[in-house]
Structure formats: C-alpha cells, structure tokens
Design a protein around this motif. Structure first.
Motif, PDB file in Angstrom:
ATOM      1  N   PHE A  37       0.814  -1.221   0.000  1.00 33.59           N
ATOM      2  CA  PHE A  37       0.000   0.000   0.000  1.00 33.59           C
ATOM      3  C   PHE A  37       0.846   1.270   0.000  1.00 33.59           C
ATOM      4  O   PHE A  37       0.421   2.310   0.508  1.00 33.59           O
ATOM      5  CB  PHE A  37      -0.997   0.000   1.155  1.00 33.59           C
ATOM      6  N   SER A  40       1.100   4.652   2.384  1.00 33.18           N
ATOM      7  CA  SER A  40       0.170   4.489   3.499  1.00 33.18           C
ATOM      8  C   SER A  40       0.812   3.810   4.701  1.00 33.18           C
ATOM      9  O   SER A  40       0.563   4.176   5.843  1.00 33.18           O
ATOM     10  CB  SER A  40      -1.050   3.668   3.062  1.00 33.18           C
ATOM     11  N   GLU A 166      -6.965   5.531   3.931  1.00 31.12           N
ATOM     12  CA  GLU A 166      -5.542   5.421   4.260  1.00 31.12           C
ATOM     13  C   GLU A 166      -5.331   5.489   5.770  1.00 31.12           C
ATOM     14  O   GLU A 166      -4.584   4.686   6.338  1.00 31.12           O
ATOM     15  CB  GLU A 166      -4.775   6.548   3.570  1.00 31.12           C
ATOM     16  N   GLN A 167      -5.997   6.429   6.437  1.00 34.88           N
ATOM     17  CA  GLN A 167      -5.811   6.571   7.878  1.00 34.88           C
ATOM     18  C   GLN A 167      -6.388   5.381   8.638  1.00 34.88           C
ATOM     19  O   GLN A 167      -5.831   4.956   9.649  1.00 34.88           O
ATOM     20  CB  GLN A 167      -6.465   7.871   8.367  1.00 34.88           C
ATOM     21  N   VAL A 170      -3.780   2.714   8.393  1.00 36.36           N
ATOM     22  CA  VAL A 170      -2.671   3.023   9.292  1.00 36.36           C
ATOM     23  C   VAL A 170      -3.062   2.704  10.745  1.00 36.36           C
ATOM     24  O   VAL A 170      -2.289   2.101  11.497  1.00 36.36           O
ATOM     25  CB  VAL A 170      -2.267   4.509   9.155  1.00 36.36           C
TER      26      VAL A 170
END
Length: 349
Positions: A37, A40, A166-167, A170
């Motif tokens: 990814f 990210s 993305e967050q 993460v």
C-alpha cells in the motif's frame, strides 16, 4: 527515461552506453523499497525507515548479486555521480517518475486533469552547467505539468475518501502492532508477524539483514488476509476498524481551511466512546484531526530552471508569464476532522 536520454544525446549531451544502462536501472529500482500500500504504511510497519532508505539497501544487495554492475546506478540514485542531471532525471521536481505517474493515475482514475504533454516536456529538456534545464519553448508545458500535479493531489491523492481509507489502514496496523507488543497472539503471515512483534529502529534495520529479508516478502495480500481475520478479533477496537475498512464503511472526513473547533472534537470523542463502548485511550483510533498539505512546486528544492533564448537561466516562477504560478509554489495546508459516520447518521451530533 529512454526518450529523455535520446533527446539529450541529440543536443550533444555526452551520455555513454554504460551511463544510459545505469540511469535506466536507477529509475527502474528507485521505488523498489515501497512496502504494501505504498506510502500508506511507510511508517506503520517499519518506523523511522523511509522507502528511499529501503530502496538503497535492496539495490546494495542486488549489486552484490550482480558483481557490482549496479554501482553506477546506485551512485546516480544517491546523487553521488558527477553528472548531476542524471540524478535529476531519477529524482527531482521534474523527474521522469512524476511524469509517468501523473499520466498513469489520471488514466486509471478517469481524472483527466492529470494528462500532461510529457513528450513535449522531454523534447524541451537540455543540460546547462551539469543541471537539467527546460528550453524556453517548453514553459507552457511545464506550467500545465505543475497545475496538473496540484489538481491531481487535491482530486485524487488527497481526496477525502482516500485520506479516510488510508488513515483507517494506518490505525489498524498501529493497533495490531500495539496488541502484538503487549503479548496478544494475532493471526499474521510470518513476514507481517515479524514486524508486528518487533520494534525495529532504522539502525537495526540497516545492520540486521533478516529485517530486509522479511520486508521484501511482504505484499498487499499479507495485509488484507490479516485484516479479514482480525474482523473477528476479540479486541473491539481492532475488530471495528477492520470491519469498517473491509466493508468500505469509512470514516467521515470534513476538510477545512480553519483549525478544528476543540469543543467539537471533545464532543465527538465522547459520543464515539459512548456509542462504541470503547476505553477513553482508544477513542483516537476513531476520532482524530490532522493537517494535510499540497505544494505543486517547491522553490529552493531543486528548482525547475528555464534556459532562456538569450542563454540566461531563470526559475520557472520568474520565467513564466502565468500570474498564478507563484501561488502554486506556496504550500496550501488544510485541516481535517475524521469521525465514524454513525455519529452523524444516527443523529448523535
């Protein structure tokens, strides 16, 4: 890259066959250190080690296998080769990688603003004083390139849906690593488990070849397979995050030019804590604020130089007659507030 080298040779810039091979190898390998990814997870799985660092380590290892045949390519990649313009073709504000990904991402997303005249830009390249320059005739193509880059960042790379997904990804990895380091046994492939259960510094990563060996075995499948299993993990926070990502039930993201209201953030955190029944210290996985920034062109960071017809050199911002080009060089910062959509849809806020 091949077209750029051919163009420069046609303008009497000396590039040997060995240098051409090295430049092609450098551009081919310069991003080989990206993990699953891409950006990210750059600092989620391995902390403090950039993909450029890992690219360099992989290239060094490959160089040993190839009996030193990548030495010049590595020198170009690390900007240690005397011909600086070759490094600029690999990594600069007008490198061949940027031209390539703008066109490619524009095609696959359907966002036509990213389409640039890369052939025209490359045909206008030249070398002056060992630096890559653009001939004056190419100014308008460079202007379009910078505008396209800016638009692609806001419409694709920093789109609120992208930022939200993305967050969440993460946060999932951070939570999984936290649980693993606390002694919880999480399902993971051997490569992923290695990074979940070990705190690895940049120095350790560079000194212990085992870390690199596990890293190059990681891909998107390792991450997605684990997330699918973690959907049913007894840790409520990890489970909720994984279910949300896999079902594309993403956090809402509100973007603004103004700093977020602290009272609103406190309210959102309290509502999320009560609604999901999670501890106070885990609310940050669901409600958070952060800043994002976009700068199409950074003055002072390897400027794009224009070779004027009279033989002088000007920065693109001075050479262009486009009044808003200097504005494009300014970093634009926006603030986001992200929270679960349930808080809004159920009328809790």
């Amino acid at each position: 890259m091949s077209l750029a080298i051919e163009t420069l040779r046609g303008k009497d810039v000396e590039i040997t066959t060995d240098e051409e091979d090295a430049a092609l190898a450098a551009i081919l390998l310069h991003d080989i250190g990206h993990g699953p990814f891409s950006h990210s997870l750059e600092h989620s799985i391995v902390e403090g080690v950039s993909h450029e660092d890992i690219s360099g380590l992989i290239m060094d290892k490959l160089n040993k296998s190839f009996d030193g045949r990548l030495t010049t390519a590595i020198s170009i990649f690390r900007n240690e080769y005397p011909k600086f313009f070759l490094h600029q073709l690999v990594s600069s504000q007008l490198d061949t990688d940027r031209m390539d990904y703008l066109i490619r991402d524009s095609f696959y997303t359907g966002v036509t603003e990213g389409v640039i005249s890369f052939n025209r830009i490359i045909k206008m390249l030249n070398v002056f004083d060992n630096e890559l320059v653009v001939e004056q005739k190419g100014i308008y193509s460079i202007e379009k390139f910078l505008i396209a880059r800016r638009l692609m960042y806001w419409q694709v790379y920093l789109h609120k849906t992208v930022v939200s997904a993305e967050q969440m990804l993460v946060n999932i990895l951070h939570r999984a690593k936290q649980l693993s380091l606390e002694g919880h046994d999480l399902f993971a492939t051997p490569s992923l488990k290695h990074f979940l259960t070990t705190k690895i510094t940049k120095e350790a990563f560079e000194k212990n070849p085992e870390h690199l060996l596990f890293f190059v075995q990681l891909d998107d499948v390792d991450i997605l397979a684990s997330i699918k299993v973690w959907e049913n993990h007894p840790d409520r926070t990890l489970s909720l995050l994984c279910k949300g990502l896999m079902s594309r039930h993403l956090n809402q993201v509100n973007m603004s030019d103004d700093k977020p209201d602290q009272a609103l953030l406190i309210q959102l955190r309290k509502k999320a804590k009560d609604y999901f029944g999670i501890p106070e210290e885990e609310v940050g996985y669901f409600v958070y604020s952060k800043t994002i920034s976009n700068s199409a062109y950074q003055v002072g960071d390897g400027n794009i130089k224009i070779l004027m017809k009279n033989g002088t050199i000007k920065d693109i911002t001075q050479a262009s007659d486009l009044s808003n080009l200097e504005v494009l060089s300014k970093k634009v910062q926006k603030y986001i507030v992200s929270f679960p959509k349930e808080l809004h849809s159920k009328g809790l806020i």
